[in-house]
Structures are given as C-alpha cells and as structure tokens.
Design an enzyme around this catalytic site. Structure first.
Site, PDB file in Angstrom:
ATOM      1  CB  THR A   1       6.539  11.220   1.445  1.00 10.19           C
ATOM      2  OG1 THR A   1       7.351  10.917   2.578  1.00 10.19           O
ATOM      3  CG2 THR A   1       7.378  11.901   0.384  1.00 10.19           C
TER       4      THR A   1
ATOM      5  N   GLY B   1       6.581  -1.336   3.851  1.00 13.28           N
ATOM      6  CA  GLY B   1       7.670  -0.993   2.937  1.00 13.28           C
ATOM      7  C   GLY B   1       8.723  -0.081   3.529  1.00 13.28           C
TER       8      GLY B   1
ATOM      9  N   GLY C   1       4.543   5.421  -5.478  1.00  7.62           N
ATOM     10  CA  GLY C   1       3.935   6.734  -5.291  1.00  7.62           C
ATOM     11  C   GLY C   1       3.996   7.160  -3.839  1.00  7.62           C
TER      12      GLY C   1
ATOM     13  CG  ASN D   1       9.511  13.422   3.426  1.00  3.77           C
ATOM     14  OD1 ASN D   1       8.593  14.233   3.573  1.00  3.77           O
ATOM     15  ND2 ASN D   1      10.400  13.548   2.457  1.00  3.77           N
TER      16      ASN D   1
ATOM     17  CG  PHE E   1      -3.948   2.013  -4.397  1.00  7.90           C
ATOM     18  CD1 PHE E   1      -3.365   2.869  -3.473  1.00  7.90           C
ATOM     19  CD2 PHE E   1      -4.218   2.489  -5.666  1.00  7.90           C
ATOM     20  CE1 PHE E   1      -3.057   4.177  -3.812  1.00  7.90           C
ATOM     21  CE2 PHE E   1      -3.907   3.795  -6.010  1.00  7.90           C
ATOM     22  CZ  PHE E   1      -3.332   4.647  -5.082  1.00  7.90           C
TER      23      PHE E   1
ATOM     24  CD  GLU F   1      -2.024  -1.292   3.651  1.00  9.85           C
ATOM     25  OE1 GLU F   1      -1.349  -1.755   4.592  1.00  9.85           O
ATOM     26  OE2 GLU F   1      -2.354  -1.952   2.665  1.00  9.85           O
TER      27      GLU F   1
HETATM   28 MO1  MOS Z   1      -1.340  -3.278   0.006  1.00  6.31          MO
HETATM   29  S1  MOS Z   1      -3.280  -3.815  -0.169  1.00  6.31           S
HETATM   30  O1  MOS Z   1      -0.689  -4.607   0.856  1.00  6.31           O
HETATM   31  O2  MOS Z   1      -0.745  -2.866  -1.431  1.00  6.31           O
END
Ligand code: MOS
Length: 732
Positions: free
Chosen positions: A622, A513, A471, A619, A244, A693
């Site tokens: 997830t 990501g 995760g 997905n 996080f 986010e």
């Molecule tokens: Mo996030 S706060 O860029 O893991």
C-alpha cells in the site's frame, strides 16, 4: 508525543505481519461491489437533489424564479435560500423564504439553489428551468494584472512570511546566483468518486452518508452549518473513492441535502456532476514563485529566497504554502520565504495533495538544477553539499533524515553516471533523450486521534475509529498493527472505520493518517496486552502473543481463555513537544529519463527510479501504491494538468476529465520505487512517517529537469506542454 519512543511494540516482529506487502483487506469487498460508497446507500423513499449554479463570475442575485422548475414533473421542492432555512428550520412547508435567493456570488459556478425531485433526472431537468435574476458586479479575473494587490494572509496553519538575515546582501555577495520566476496553474484533485451526500433525519438528528476524508471534523462543520449540537450529527464515510484534499471539508451538496431532507421529511441524495466538482469544490491555487539562490563558487548556498503569490477569494485565509519544504531542505544563512494572496473571483482554493510542496518544489527543484548547471556541478552533488546538519531556521535536530542516502541509492539504481551530460546532446532518431532528478521532501505531522479495540470471547479483535480509508490502505495497516501487537493473524481482525459513532480520529489529510490513527490503535492494543498479561499472571514484558496464543515462560494458552466475556481498551495519541523540538520530515529522490520528439515536441517519460525514507513502512504494497500515485500526480503537474479560467468571468472552461488532462496508463512507465530502512522514534510509537504526499513532491521537477537535459530548453511555466517546446526544437 512528548518524548521519543525508544522501543516500539512493532520492533519484535513476533507475528511477522508488519511491513509485509499484504493485499488490502477491503479489496474483495470493493471488487465484488460490497463496499458501499456514499451515493450507493439505498434508503426508503429517497428524493434526489440537484445543485443549481450561478452562471456568472461576480454579481448579485436579486431573485431566483423557481415557478417553472416547480411545475416540472416529479419536482418536490426548490430551495433557494438555504441560510434562511438554517435560521428558521420550523418554516417547514412554507414554500418560499422571504429573500427569494437574494445573495452575492463570488465565482462562476457557485451553487445557489437545490432542486429536489423524485428522480435524479427530474431534478436535473428542472434545474435548467430555474431562472436567476442577477446584476453583474466588477470581478477580478486577471491574476497577472493584479500581482501588485497581493496581501499577506492573516491566518493559515503555517507561517506566511519568514525572514532570516539579509537576502539581498547575500545575493549580492554570492558568486553564482539564480533568480527566476516559475508559474504553476490551478489544478483539480480529480478524484474518481464524485462528491456525494445522502442526508436522513430521525427527529432532530441527522445522519449524512458522505464521501469525506475527516468525519470527526466534518461532523463539526455540518453541525455548525446547520446550527445543531454535535451530538445530533452523525457522519458515515466508510469508503472513499479518492479525495486528495477535495474532501477534507464538506462541500455544498452536503449542507443542501441535509436542509432539503429536513424540510421534506425524506432522505435526500445529492451527487455533484463531474462539472460541478470542477466548478465548486476546492482547487489547488495557481502560483507565481520567485526563487532566488545564491551560492559560493564551490556550491555552498548563502541565500535561499522563495516568494510565492497564490490566489483565493476575498476573506479566505488559506494560502498555498509553496515554501513549506524550502524552510528545511537546504542550508543557507540568509532566507526569505513568503506567501501572499492575490484576491480573485475564482473558485475557492484549498488543500490538494501535498499542499505546498507539490507546487513549491516544481520551482525550487528546477532552480537547484539551474544553479548546479551554472556551478558546473552534478545536481546530486549540489544537493549533498547543502545537506544541513540541523534545521537551518530553528536549529532543531532532524528527527531522522536520510536525504543523502536516498540520493545515492536512487542515483546508483538509475545509472546516473551514464546520464546525458550535454543538454540537447543525445538523440536517437527523432527523439531527444534527457535525464533529470529532483529531491522529495514533505513535513511529517501527527494529529490527535482515538480508537477503541476490543477482543471478543471468540478471540477476534475489533477496531473502531472514525478514521477513513480514502484508497490509501488504512483498513489494512490498522489490521496489521493490531495483528502484530496482539499476536493474531490478520484475518482475525475486524476494522470498522468512517462512522462518527466510533472514536474520533485524525482523518485522512496531510499524510498524517496512518501515523495518527495507527498510533491510537497501537496504544489501545498496548493496553490490551497489559490486561492479557495480568490475566496470564505475568508482566507485559514477559508476555509473548503469537498466532492467537499467549505465551509466558513455559506456559502457553489460547488467547480466548484470557478474554472472558470480552476485553476493551481505548487508545489516544496527541502531538506533543516532539513535534516542536525536532524537525520531522520524510525525504526522497526522483530520477527519470524522458524523450522529446524533435519534430513534434511530444514528451514521453520513459524510465523512473525513486527512493524514499519515511520511517517504518507499515505495508510495503500500500505504501508503494501511494508513492506510485504521487509520482503520477507529479508527471501530470509537469506535463498536462491545468485548470483554465476564462479571462472574462473566471469560469473553468476545461471542467471534465476529457479536457483536464491527468496522465493515463500509457503515459506512465514502470516506476521503480523502494524504501530505505528507517525508524523514527521521535515521530510516534509506530516509528512511521507520512508518506502519501512525499512522492508527489519534486516529481514534476525531475521531469522538467530531464526535458531541459533533452532539449536545452528551460520552461518555467507549468505545465510543460509541447507547444512551449516547439519554437526551440532543432530545425528539421
Ligand atoms: Mo490532503 S491535500 O491533506 O488530503
């Protein structure tokens, strides 16, 4: 990414695996204990380190007396001057650096030494015997009293101040205005897994097993900290129990473990305690946000002001970019969005899930609710009236934007028409019932990312990249992308992550990501397809790959027959002009029902609907889990999460999960989360956008707007705990 990708290889759906809600491929490994987390590596002859922390808020250490600690059973060493050791790694067994720990301390709980012993318990016991001789220096512990000293950040990755037009004039001219201040507290990421490192040296090279989000970046950080060339540092972070943001960078235990391990010539493990995680890994900054909205009588915004004060240590550039979404969410000619830092001797602040939007939309989206009320408009309608056709600051087109669609779909599913329309006006027994809504918006980012994919002679695909799965589901979605493009069942894909021996990836941060690492895998698989087409004697366009077979016109053969001794390809994605020429963001809408006990002030969230538009969903399972997690974060921000700093020394007094309240299962109702169909060709070849986010953004504001609707009370000081409602509840 310099031009839109019109046709994605994921569009065809030949293998029919992309977007499917398949189970995590790493799930069985995790539930059977076969997934090795940082602290679980079993190395020969391992010693254990325990951090020693300063127990004062600001001052100077004259000397650290380690004699008693050294005399404790099992103690191997006490490192008090880590900097000196980096300067002179050859000091080896020479017991004490000349400085004996002389240094400044900037915040309570700052790690200042590491005790190393044969066992964790011995190291911990000895840590209590370390004596720190220090003298206090005046510290800054009163945020509210220091607002005047706020300064403009000199760096940061986002613009700190944006001024457009004359906001004061626009506010004066506006027929209806809101001008109020919201405050949000410091927060802790509260990841389940503690920060942990195991360092081991081979000659002049170190391997660090860590719980980290961005190995390629962390490798550079550790190399810098140890003054080593990059090639001599390897990071392994194969499984991460939540980050996080708190694990975007290395923390003190990593550097300390590496230094101790080199000095002792043994592997050293250092795991923070929960209290140390609270004391000494980054917090989300508290904020004080002034929002100004000015509108015409028919609800068109003329002025948008969002001025944020946050806190950080001296010389730290990071600021909480609370106005991040305010830049592009709503129309309005005159705009003032600023961020300034109040210097405090509080723990370093940094990124925590949706840095910016998570805190900022707690203010902006409540201000919009207040404005809608003054205008006597449905808050959904107010937002729709201010949906800009192009970015209101840059004039750039939105890549894709389905904000209004999210509002409509969520409102309909929730039954917004049947909402309570009179604040405090609906009661069932002891419970006041309220409904609230808020927008979700979060910038989409792409970062440079690389991956290697190879096809084995047996017809399996192996993905290698130092990307992490914190995760979020990275293992699974990367397998799905490769499976779809290469026409293989998912169980014929092996995904190897979290090791800097593999190609450097973007890492897990900023919700970039999946898009970034996924695109690198996409591009590698695209190259493999071309190689396979060549072997097949056809063009890549003609080639169909499905169920392990290569098909061209009326010919079909097993993939293995085209691979020979193995085929390998690299993929690399880089951000380009698309990120500058289009405004890229993901959108959503939250609707919720709360009940507030009219006698006790107890607040329960009882019903929830969110809709999100975030490009292609890779997905569904997830992705939904990410959103559920984000909404729960939002509920926590609204109702309970708050780091309390002791006014005398800045110490975080509620430094464990008993005292720092995150929502538990019983606090969360069923969360109805769905995604709107969307493809964003401007974002990346996957047509997917960042999601993790997005869902926290605005979620807490929906709760607080519902609390207002239930009680008629506007609380602008987060979290909205029941004591803040008690004075305004109806007489019993
Ligand atoms: Mo996030 S706060 O860029 O893991």
């Amino acid at each position: 990414m310099d031009r839109p990708v019109e046709h994605s290889l994921l569009d065809t759906g030949v293998q029919a695996v992309i977007s499917r809600p398949i189970d995590r491929i790493d799930g069985p490994r995790k539930v059977s204990g076969k997934a090795t987390y940082a602290a679980e590596y079993q190395l020969e002859n391992m010693a254990h380190g325990f951090l020693v922390s300063a127990k004062f808020g600001r001052g100077r250490i004259n000397r650290i007396d380690v004699e008693a600690a050294r005399a404790m059973p099992g103690v191997l060493d006490v490192l008090v001057d880590l900097d000196a050791f980096i300067r002179n790694p050859q000091q080896g067994a020479q017991a004490e650096a000349p400085e004996q720990g002389v240094r400044d301390v900037q915040y309570y709980g700052e790690p200042v030494a590491l005790v190393v012993a044969e066992t964790f318990e011995q190291a911990r016991a000895a840590a209590h015997e370390v004596v720190i001789d220090w003298q206090p220096e005046p510290g800054c512990f009163d945020f509210e009293g220091r607002l005047e000293t706020a300064e403009k950040p000199s760096g940061g990755f986002l613009e700190a101040h944006h001024n457009q037009g004359d906001i004061d004039a626009a506010m004066a001219a506006a027929e209806v205005t809101v001008d109020a201040v919201w405050t949000t507290p410091s927060q802790n990421s509260a990841a389940m897994e503690l920060h942990a490192s195991i360092a081991v040296w081979e000659g002049d090279s170190v391997t660090l097993y860590g719980s980290l989000q961005m190995p390629a970046y962390n490798r550079k950080q550790l190399a810098d900290a140890l003054d080593l060339p990059l090639e001599q540092v390897r990071i392994v972070s194969a499984y991460v129990g939540g980050g996080f943001g708190s694990k975007l960078g290395i923390a003190s235990e990593a550097v300390a473990a590496a230094i101790a391990s080199r000095k002792l010539g043994r592997p050293v493990k250092a795991v923070m305690t929960r209290q140390q995680v609270f004391d000494a890994t980054v917090r989300r900054s508290n904020t004080r946000q002034r929002i100004r909205l000015g509108a015409t009588r028919d609800g068109r915004l003329l002025a948008v002001g969002h001025e944020t004060l946050c806190s950080n240590l001296e010389r730290e550039d990071f600021f909480e970019p609370a106005g991040a979404a305010t830049h592009f969410l709503y129309a309005g000619e005159a705009r003032r969005i600023t961020h300034d830092i109040v210097r405090m001797n509080w723990l370093l602040s940094g990124s925590m899930r949706a840095p910016g939007e998570a805190a900022g939309m707690l203010a902006l989206e409540c201000a919009m609710d207040e404005l809608a009320e003054k205008l006597e408009l449905d808050p959904v309608d107010l937002r729709k009236r201010n949906d800009p056709p192009v970015d209101p600051e840059t004039g750039h087109r939105y890549s894709t934007r389905q904000f209004v669609e999210c509002l409509d779909e969520a409102a309909q599913r929730f039954g917004w028409e049947a909402r309570n329309r009179t604040p405090g006006g609906r009661r069932e027994g002891e419970w006041l019932i309220g409904h609230g809504m808020a927008a979700a918006a979060r910038s989409n980012l792409l970062h440079k990312s690389e991956a290697r994919v190879f096809l084995t002679p047996e017809g399996r695909a192996v993905i290698e990249t130092d990307m992490t799965d914190i995760g979020t589901g990275t293992y699974t979605i990367l397998a799905q992308i490769a499976a779809e493009i290469l026409g293989l069942p998912v169980d014929r894909i092996d995904v190897c992550l979290g090791d800097t021996r593999f190609a450097p990836a973007a890492g897990s941060g900023g919700s970039w990501g999946a898009a970034s690492s996924g695109s690198s895998v996409y591009l590698a698989c695209q190259s493999l397809r071309e190689k396979l087409a060549e072997a097949m004697g056809c063009t890549a366009e003609e080639l169909v790959l499905k169920d392990g077979k290569a098909i061209c016109a009326n010919r079909s053969q097993p993939l293995e027959s085209l691979i020979g001794s193995g085929l390998s390809a690299y993929g690399k994605i880089e951000p380009g002009s698309m990120q500058k020429e289009t405004r890229q963001a993901a959108y959503g809408a939250h609707f919720c029902e709360v009940k507030v006990n009219a006698v006790t002030g107890e607040i329960r969230v009882v019903r929830w609907v969110s809709r999100f538009a975030s490009g292609r969903i890779l997905n569904e399972k997830t992705a939904r889990s990410q959103c559920i997690g984000g909404i729960i974060f939002g509920i926590g921000a609204a109702l309970s999460e708050e780091l309390l700093h002791d006014p005398r020394n800045g110490k975080i007094v509620n430094r464990d999960l008993a005292e720092y309240h995150v929502p538990v299962h019983a606090d969360v109702p069923h969360l109805d989360v769905e995604f709107l169909p969307e493809r964003d060709p401007f974002a990346n070849p996957l047509h997917a956008k960042g999601l993790g986010e997005l869902s926290i953004s605005g979620a807490g504001a929906a709760v607080v707007n519902a609390i207002y609707n239930a009680t008629g009370m506007r609380v602008r000081d987060y979290p909205v705990t029941l004591d803040k409602l008690l004075p305004g509840l109806p007489p019993v």
